[in-house]
Structure formats: structure tokens, C-alpha cells
Design a protein around this motif. Structure first.
Motif, mmCIF file in Angstrom:
data_model
loop_
_atom_site.group_PDB
_atom_site.id
_atom_site.type_symbol
_atom_site.label_atom_id
_atom_site.label_comp_id
_atom_site.label_asym_id
_atom_site.label_seq_id
_atom_site.Cartn_x
_atom_site.Cartn_y
_atom_site.Cartn_z
ATOM 1 N N LEU A 197 16.889 14.699 6.553
ATOM 2 C CA LEU A 197 16.417 13.664 7.468
ATOM 3 C C LEU A 197 15.108 13.032 7.002
ATOM 4 O O LEU A 197 14.920 11.815 7.132
ATOM 5 N N ARG A 198 14.216 13.823 6.479
ATOM 6 C CA ARG A 198 12.925 13.280 6.021
ATOM 7 C C ARG A 198 13.076 12.521 4.708
ATOM 8 O O ARG A 198 12.342 11.574 4.440
ATOM 9 N N ASP A 199 13.969 12.974 3.852
ATOM 10 C CA ASP A 199 14.296 12.276 2.607
ATOM 11 C C ASP A 199 13.025 11.976 1.803
ATOM 12 O O ASP A 199 12.223 12.872 1.563
ATOM 13 N N ASP A 200 12.814 10.730 1.445
ATOM 14 C CA ASP A 200 11.658 10.371 0.623
ATOM 15 C C ASP A 200 10.334 10.472 1.372
ATOM 16 O O ASP A 200 9.266 10.415 0.749
ATOM 17 N N GLU A 201 10.388 10.619 2.693
ATOM 18 C CA GLU A 201 9.155 10.708 3.470
ATOM 19 C C GLU A 201 8.632 12.146 3.572
ATOM 20 O O GLU A 201 7.551 12.365 4.133
ATOM 21 N N GLY A 253 -3.119 1.134 11.744
ATOM 22 C CA GLY A 253 -1.842 0.711 11.197
ATOM 23 C C GLY A 253 -0.867 1.852 11.033
ATOM 24 O O GLY A 253 -1.049 2.944 11.572
ATOM 25 N N TRP A 254 0.179 1.566 10.282
ATOM 26 C CA TRP A 254 1.209 2.553 10.020
ATOM 27 C C TRP A 254 0.684 3.649 9.101
ATOM 28 O O TRP A 254 -0.266 3.443 8.351
ATOM 29 N N MET A 255 1.341 4.807 9.153
ATOM 30 C CA MET A 255 0.935 5.932 8.310
ATOM 31 C C MET A 255 1.013 5.578 6.833
ATOM 32 O O MET A 255 1.886 4.818 6.395
ATOM 33 N N THR A 294 2.862 16.409 7.552
ATOM 34 C CA THR A 294 2.448 15.299 8.415
ATOM 35 C C THR A 294 3.339 15.068 9.625
ATOM 36 O O THR A 294 2.897 14.425 10.574
ATOM 37 N N LYS A 295 4.563 15.580 9.628
ATOM 38 C CA LYS A 295 5.486 15.141 10.683
ATOM 39 C C LYS A 295 6.611 16.153 10.876
ATOM 40 O O LYS A 295 7.018 16.843 9.939
ATOM 41 N N SER A 296 7.115 16.179 12.129
ATOM 42 C CA SER A 296 8.329 16.920 12.429
ATOM 43 C C SER A 296 9.457 15.915 12.689
ATOM 44 O O SER A 296 9.238 14.699 12.660
ATOM 45 N N VAL A 297 10.645 16.440 12.945
ATOM 46 C CA VAL A 297 11.747 15.588 13.412
ATOM 47 C C VAL A 297 12.215 16.184 14.744
ATOM 48 O O VAL A 297 13.366 16.567 14.910
ATOM 49 N N LYS A 298 11.300 16.215 15.708
ATOM 50 C CA LYS A 298 11.560 16.912 16.969
ATOM 51 C C LYS A 298 12.679 16.281 17.778
ATOM 52 O O LYS A 298 13.241 16.933 18.672
ATOM 53 N N LEU A 309 0.831 -1.203 0.000
ATOM 54 C CA LEU A 309 0.000 0.000 0.000
ATOM 55 C C LEU A 309 0.867 1.255 0.000
ATOM 56 O O LEU A 309 0.563 2.232 -0.694
ATOM 57 N N ALA A 310 1.950 1.244 0.768
ATOM 58 C CA ALA A 310 2.819 2.413 0.876
ATOM 59 C C ALA A 310 3.583 2.674 -0.406
ATOM 60 O O ALA A 310 3.998 3.812 -0.660
ATOM 61 N N ARG A 311 3.766 1.654 -1.210
ATOM 62 C CA ARG A 311 4.405 1.852 -2.518
ATOM 63 C C ARG A 311 3.410 2.341 -3.548
ATOM 64 O O ARG A 311 3.811 2.829 -4.618
ATOM 65 N N GLY A 312 2.117 2.181 -3.269
ATOM 66 C CA GLY A 312 1.106 2.626 -4.210
ATOM 67 C C GLY A 312 0.852 1.655 -5.343
ATOM 68 O O GLY A 312 0.161 1.985 -6.310
#
Length: 280
Positions: free
Chosen positions: A174-178, A64-66, A142-146, A41-44
Motif C-alpha cells: 500500500l505504501r509503495d514508493d512512499e 504544504g504537502w509532506m 512518517t505514516k501509517s495506513v490506519k 520538490l518532491a521529485r528532488g
């Protein structure tokens, strides 16, 4: 009603260990549990195969996972082809999962925020100037890198263009592909104590407890007077709202998220969440 959870990558007929306790609690409560291939699913791609173990012609809740919003939409479409309807639709998921979808409704009780489309420097500088001088916290939709606070999350002064961009560049690394959507700059507010995670089903707050990052902390009870009408009117079936106490004593919303992909603190028994989810 079905509960859908990610499959264990090594044992694809079993739930991923992270969600196994919730799966057991659901089965004990008489709820049918099915596994899906989160990686597919995450790969689409291969989404129909990813949901091949899901029984047909039922309604479902995912835990589940994001997933990126576009991949969640593919997930929902694949389930629909099996006659399965997700309680949270694709548009509802995007609004809850991505900050631009919920920020305006909660602007009165959450830090001032501006955002860009994409990771470009020009858009970042425009957003930086729009928010104005002073300290800010950086994240994406959607997200930080706190956990990399000083190098990739906290910007001491937005007026310092090069220093601010250095934080943004490290964030991108740090987030890269995400990396999702664009940069989000949020006005820094000083919080005290631990965050509180509240869980909402059908517009009603059903559970309150610690944040998963600090599951053993004793937390307070945030004021819900402003948030409750917003969540109720938004038509978001299952969300979490995270609160923190500002230094001046005001409860502030740190985050609204889709409840399907919000982590449960280890100190919250899975039976409590399952009971709240399937009581409606």
C-alpha cells in the motif's frame, strides 16, 4: 516574513486550493505569500526552479504537502541560495517528521516503539522479537495506513511471525514508493474517543483542537506537563502533537509531527493558525 505554499498544479501562479484559505488569511494579515512547485520538490530535482517565484532575502514558513526529509533539505538549500531562511531547518524537520527523531524524548507518554532500517524481513523479525509478544500497530517512519487497519496496520500478536509479516507485506504494497525509512512497530494501546491535535510554535502550545480526521468532534484537553518541557528543549520551531485518551484515563501522545506539513482541521479557522505562526 514569508508564507510559502504549494502552487496549484493547473494554475502555477496561485496557491493550491487546499492551502488557499491560509494564504488569503496571511495576506490579509500583511504577510507576503509565495508559491513553490511541490511536485518538483518532491521529485528532488529542479529545486531552484521550484522556488523561482519566492522573493529573495527574507525568512519563511512553509505550509504544504509532506516532503521526504532529504527533499526538504534540498528545498532549504535552494531557498538559502536565494537568501531565504526557513524557520524550520532541515535537521529540525527530520527530527519532527520521522518517528525515530522524537520517540525517545516522549517515551514516557507514548507507546513503546521499535524500528528497522529498510523494508527487509530479517530486520522486521528482529524488531518484532525485540518488542515481544502481544498486539502492535505497524507504520513506517512518517505514516501509517490506519484506514486499512486489519490488513496493514494492526498486528494481533507479534509472536505469530507469518501473520505479522503478512500485515507488513500488505503495508509495503500500500505504501509503495512512499515507504519511508523502515518499519515501526508500536505497542498497541486501547484508546477511547477522538484524537486531539495541539499546535506548538517556539516551544509553546498555541492552539488545541480536533484531529483533521474527525474535525467536528468535541475533544478534551490533554495534560501537557510532560510534553511541554520536551518540545521546549528540543528546539523544534513549529510542530503538532496528537493526543488520545487511553482506556485507563491517561492521555497519551500518538504522534509528533512537523507543523508545516500537518493538516489543519476544517473547523479551525485559518486566521487562528496564521496569527499563531506570525506572532513570534
Amino acid at each position: 516574513m514569508l508564507l510559502l505554499v504549494p502552487a496549484d498544479p493547473l494554475r502555477p501562479t496561485r496557491p493550491d486550493e487546499h492551502f488557499a484559505a491560509e494564504a488569503r488569511a496571511a495576506r490579509d494579515a500583511g504577510v507576503t505569500v509565495a508559491v513553490v512547485d511541490h511536485d518538483a520538490l518532491a521529485r528532488g530535482g529542479a529545486v531552484d526552479r521550484a522556488v523561482g517565484r519566492v522573493p529573495e532575502d527574507d525568512d519563511a514558513v512553509y505550509r504544504g504537502w509532506m516532503l521526504r526529509a532529504e527533499h526538504y533539505a534540498g528545498f532549504a538549500s535552494a531557498l538559502a541560495r536565494r537568501g531565504v531562511g526557513l524557520r524550520t531547518g532541515a535537521e529540525q524537520y527530520r527530527r519532527a517528521h520521522e518517528l525515530p527523531g522524537w520517540w525517545a524524548d516522549l517515551a514516557a507518554v507514548t507507546p513503546e516503539s521499535v524500528w528497522t532500517e529498510g523494508p527487509g524481513r530479517a530486520g522486521f523479525d528482529e524488531a518484532r522479537r525485540e518488542l515481544g509478544a502481544g498486539a502492535a500497530v505497524l507504520r513506517d517512519y512518517t505514516k501509517s495506513v490506519k484506514h486499512h487497519w486489519h490488513e496493514a496496520a494492526y498486528i494481533p500478536d507479534l509472536a505469530d511471525a507469518e501473520a505479522a509479516w503478512a500485515v507488513a507485506a500488505r503495508f509495503l504494497e500500500l505504501r509503495d514508493d512512499e515507504f519511508t525509512g523502515g518499519f515501526v512497530l508500536r505497542r498497541f494501546e486501547e484508546f477511547t474517543g477522538s484524537e486531539v491535535r495541539t499546535w506548538w510554535v517556539g516551544g509553546e502550545c498555541v492552539l488545541t483542537g480536533p484531529h483533521p480526521d474527525s474535525p467536528h468532534d468535541v475533544v478534551g484537553s490533554p495534560s501537557l506537563e510532560v510534553v511541554a518541557p520536551v518540545v521546549g528543549k528540543a528546539g523544534l520551531p513549529f510542530v503538532t502533537v496528537d493526543f488520545a485518551l487511553r482506556a485507563d484515563g491517561a492521555w497519551r501522545v500518538v504522534e509528533l509531527g512537523d507543523g508545516q506539513v500537518s493538516d489543519r482541521p476544517v473547523t479551525m479557522v485559518p486566521e487562528a493558525l496564521v496569527a499563531a505562526l506570525f506572532a513570534v
